[in-house]
Motif scaffolding. Structure first.
Motif, mmCIF file in Angstrom:
data_model
loop_
_atom_site.group_PDB
_atom_site.id
_atom_site.type_symbol
_atom_site.label_atom_id
_atom_site.label_comp_id
_atom_site.label_asym_id
_atom_site.label_seq_id
_atom_site.Cartn_x
_atom_site.Cartn_y
_atom_site.Cartn_z
ATOM 1 N N TYR A 182 5.406 -9.461 4.026
ATOM 2 C CA TYR A 182 4.261 -9.689 4.940
ATOM 3 C C TYR A 182 3.163 -9.973 4.108
ATOM 4 O O TYR A 182 2.031 -10.675 4.132
ATOM 5 C CB TYR A 182 4.141 -8.560 5.862
ATOM 6 N N GLY A 240 7.611 -5.226 3.899
ATOM 7 C CA GLY A 240 5.963 -5.256 3.337
ATOM 8 C C GLY A 240 5.700 -6.091 2.107
ATOM 9 O O GLY A 240 4.555 -6.857 2.532
ATOM 10 N N CYS A 257 12.069 -1.480 4.348
ATOM 11 C CA CYS A 257 10.499 -1.327 4.790
ATOM 12 C C CYS A 257 9.772 -1.952 3.897
ATOM 13 O O CYS A 257 8.945 -2.817 4.125
ATOM 14 C CB CYS A 257 10.241 0.007 5.222
ATOM 15 N N GLU A 268 -0.704 -9.651 9.659
ATOM 16 C CA GLU A 268 -0.367 -8.101 9.935
ATOM 17 C C GLU A 268 -1.073 -7.152 8.859
ATOM 18 O O GLU A 268 -1.261 -7.633 7.628
ATOM 19 C CB GLU A 268 1.031 -7.533 9.824
ATOM 20 N N GLY A 269 -1.753 -6.056 9.257
ATOM 21 C CA GLY A 269 -2.344 -5.189 8.268
ATOM 22 C C GLY A 269 -1.404 -4.001 7.888
ATOM 23 O O GLY A 269 -1.695 -3.452 6.994
ATOM 24 N N LYS A 270 -0.586 -3.889 8.397
ATOM 25 C CA LYS A 270 0.804 -2.832 8.092
ATOM 26 C C LYS A 270 1.964 -3.263 8.768
ATOM 27 O O LYS A 270 2.256 -4.082 9.572
ATOM 28 C CB LYS A 270 0.069 -1.300 8.789
ATOM 29 N N ALA A 288 3.045 4.460 1.660
ATOM 30 C CA ALA A 288 3.796 4.744 2.820
ATOM 31 C C ALA A 288 3.198 6.072 3.358
ATOM 32 O O ALA A 288 2.577 6.628 2.809
ATOM 33 C CB ALA A 288 5.325 4.840 2.571
ATOM 34 N N ASN A 289 3.207 6.033 4.808
ATOM 35 C CA ASN A 289 2.654 7.063 5.411
ATOM 36 C C ASN A 289 3.681 8.297 5.736
ATOM 37 O O ASN A 289 3.489 9.050 6.611
ATOM 38 C CB ASN A 289 1.842 6.911 6.822
ATOM 39 N N ASP A 303 5.120 -1.304 10.341
ATOM 40 C CA ASP A 303 5.809 -0.074 11.009
ATOM 41 C C ASP A 303 7.165 0.035 10.499
ATOM 42 O O ASP A 303 8.165 -0.780 10.776
ATOM 43 C CB ASP A 303 5.480 -0.161 12.406
ATOM 44 N N GLY A 338 0.793 -1.172 0.063
ATOM 45 C CA GLY A 338 -0.081 0.043 -0.071
ATOM 46 C C GLY A 338 0.909 1.259 -0.297
ATOM 47 O O GLY A 338 2.159 1.158 -0.411
#
Length: 73
Positions: A50, A47, A43, A68-70, A21-22, A72, A19
């Motif tokens: 996962y 991802g 990272c 895991e939904g995200k 990244a924030n 960190d 998805g």
């Protein structure tokens, strides 16, 4: 061009299950910025692992919801 390469690599990340990244400056950031990169970060790799754990780690033939939904970072 550089922007086309950035967009292509970003969209490939989506195809691999990532998805957005924030935070800025990552391959999977929502918007292209001056500091955008086509480098794949640790990272981003985590991802993908996962998101695809069911087929990369368990050798299963049927997908299941990831634990895991995200990730960190």
């Amino acid at each position: 061009s550089q922007k086309l390469e950035e967009i292509t690599v970003h969209e490939m990340g989506h195809a691999l299950g990532l998805g957005h990244a924030n935070f800025d400056g990552d391959l999977m950031s929502q918007t292209l910025g001056n500091e955008q990169t086509v480098n794949i970060s640790e990272c981003d790799v985590t991802g993908v692992l996962y998101a695809n754990h069911w087929k990369l780690m368990n050798n299963d033939s049927e997908p299941y919801d990831p634990k895991e939904g995200k990730v960190d970072c």
